[in-house]
Design an enzyme around this catalytic site. Structure first.
Site, PDB file in Angstrom:
ATOM      1  N   SER A 196       0.833  -1.215   0.000  1.00 18.30           N
ATOM      2  CA  SER A 196       0.000   0.000   0.000  1.00 18.30           C
ATOM      3  C   SER A 196       0.865   1.260   0.000  1.00 18.30           C
ATOM      4  O   SER A 196       2.016   1.238   0.434  1.00 18.30           O
ATOM      5  CB  SER A 196      -0.904   0.026   1.230  1.00 18.30           C
ATOM      6  OG  SER A 196      -1.671  -1.145   1.314  1.00 18.30           O
TER       7      SER A 196
HETATM    8  N1  SAM Z   1      -0.600  -4.729   3.952  1.00 16.99           N
HETATM    9  C1  SAM Z   1       0.170  -5.033   2.775  1.00 16.99           C
HETATM   10  C2  SAM Z   1       1.568  -4.478   2.823  1.00 16.99           C
HETATM   11  O1  SAM Z   1       1.930  -3.809   3.782  1.00 16.99           O
HETATM   12  O2  SAM Z   1       2.326  -4.774   1.888  1.00 16.99           O
HETATM   13  C3  SAM Z   1      -0.518  -4.643   1.492  1.00 16.99           C
HETATM   14  C4  SAM Z   1      -1.683  -5.499   1.255  1.00 16.99           C
HETATM   15  S1  SAM Z   1      -2.242  -5.665  -0.394  1.00 16.99           S
HETATM   16  C5  SAM Z   1      -2.917  -4.078  -0.715  1.00 16.99           C
HETATM   17  C6  SAM Z   1      -3.642  -6.691  -0.050  1.00 16.99           C
HETATM   18  C7  SAM Z   1      -3.279  -8.132   0.304  1.00 16.99           C
HETATM   19  O3  SAM Z   1      -4.469  -8.794   0.734  1.00 16.99           O
HETATM   20  C8  SAM Z   1      -2.723  -8.933  -0.867  1.00 16.99           C
HETATM   21  O4  SAM Z   1      -1.470  -9.452  -0.549  1.00 16.99           O
HETATM   22  C9  SAM Z   1      -3.760 -10.047  -1.046  1.00 16.99           C
HETATM   23  O5  SAM Z   1      -3.223 -11.275  -1.471  1.00 16.99           O
HETATM   24  C10 SAM Z   1      -4.348 -10.139   0.356  1.00 16.99           C
HETATM   25  N2  SAM Z   1      -5.664 -10.771   0.462  1.00 16.99           N
HETATM   26  C11 SAM Z   1      -6.748 -10.661  -0.350  1.00 16.99           C
HETATM   27  N3  SAM Z   1      -7.753 -11.407   0.118  1.00 16.99           N
HETATM   28  C12 SAM Z   1      -7.315 -11.997   1.269  1.00 16.99           C
HETATM   29  C13 SAM Z   1      -7.900 -12.891   2.228  1.00 16.99           C
HETATM   30  N4  SAM Z   1      -9.141 -13.333   2.132  1.00 16.99           N
HETATM   31  N5  SAM Z   1      -7.140 -13.276   3.275  1.00 16.99           N
HETATM   32  C14 SAM Z   1      -5.864 -12.844   3.415  1.00 16.99           C
HETATM   33  N6  SAM Z   1      -5.263 -12.025   2.538  1.00 16.99           N
HETATM   34  C15 SAM Z   1      -5.988 -11.595   1.485  1.00 16.99           C
END
Ligand code: SAM
Length: 229
Positions: free
Chosen positions: A69
């Site tokens: 993000s």
């Molecule tokens: N917080 C992260 C960072 O600091 O790099 C950025 C997160 S990214 C915007 C969103 C993440 O949510 C992705 O890695 C994606 O694979 C994960 N994601 C999506 N659906 C999910 C779920 N049901 N459970 C866990 N992770 C999930």
């Protein structure tokens, strides 16, 4: 300090400049979040080819089509969550591990006697490995536990939580996350369509009563799972 071709990058200075900008824009407000953003080295959580862009205030690609993000969004969500030393926090969507490290720096700083903890859950195995490595090399692996799984189900093993922060876009509030909050706990979550959402803070005021506040429009990658898309 690093040489990139002919460019000379001082990451500490770049981090400081970005934090100053986020303060002047009114995104960063409290000492605890400012201190954490100054401390965590974002350049250690991006892919090598993106290191030189680590302090541009923008999301960056990581593995498997996902993103780390933008710093302003990490700052805004941490401010909205009103994190305190000692809190037990669940983050849904580990990605690179950067946001989890910033949360850990607030709830479990090295010098604090009472330590909080961050549980962070990710559905993509390659990102679980990526985040674990990033957190280990930056010294956060004792304060952050990375779990592989569907975060829309929460992580009942360590519930209830003081705070839950979801870093992917949900179509609605996932019920298990509401259930796994303590009374007085807060859920910070982007909710809306696949392409645009609003960031909400949802406070559990009693067993079945929740207060909702919408903060700002935002755009996240989708939350995919049983209680997501
Ligand atoms: N917080 C992260 C960072 O600091 O790099 C950025 C997160 S990214 C915007 C969103 C993440 O949510 C992705 O890695 C994606 O694979 C994960 N994601 C999506 N659906 C999910 C779920 N049901 N459970 C866990 N992770 C999930």
């Amino acid at each position: 300090m690093f040489w990139f071709g002919l460019e000379f990058l001082d990451f500490e200075l770049e981090r400081k400049r970005l934090v100053e900008r986020l303060i002047s824009e009114g995104v960063l407000k409290t000492d605890k979040v400012i201190k954490a953003m100054l401390k965590v080295p974002r350049e250690e959580f991006v892919l090598p080819e993106y290191k030189k862009y680590a302090y541009i205030d923008s999301p960056l690609p990581i593995l498997k089509g996902q993103t780390i993000s933008a710093p302003h969004m990490v700052a805004l969500m941490c401010e909205a969550a009103d994190l305190e030393v000692g809190h037990k926090v669940l983050e849904v969507g580990t990605g690179s591990g950067y946001h989890a490290a910033v949360i850990a720096e607030i709830v479990a700083p090295k010098e604090a006697k009472v330590k909080g903890h961050v549980y962070t859950i990710e559905r993509i195995p390659e990102l679980v490995d990526f985040a674990r490595k990033n957190l280990e090399k930056t010294g956060y692996n004792d304060r952050v536990t990375v779990i592989l799984g569907d975060g829309t189900l929460g992580y009942p093993e360590a519930a209830p939580y003081d705070r839950i922060i979801v870093t992917a876009a949900a179509p609605h509030e996932p019920k298990p996350l509401l259930q796994q909050l303590k009374i007085g706990g807060k859920l910070v979550i982007p909710i809306g369509s696949r392409y645009m959402q609003y960031l909400y803070v949802i406070e559990k005021v009693s067993g079945g009563k929740f207060e909702r506040k919408s903060l700002t429009p935002c755009v996240f990658v989708p939350l995919i799972g049983e209680h997501g898309w």
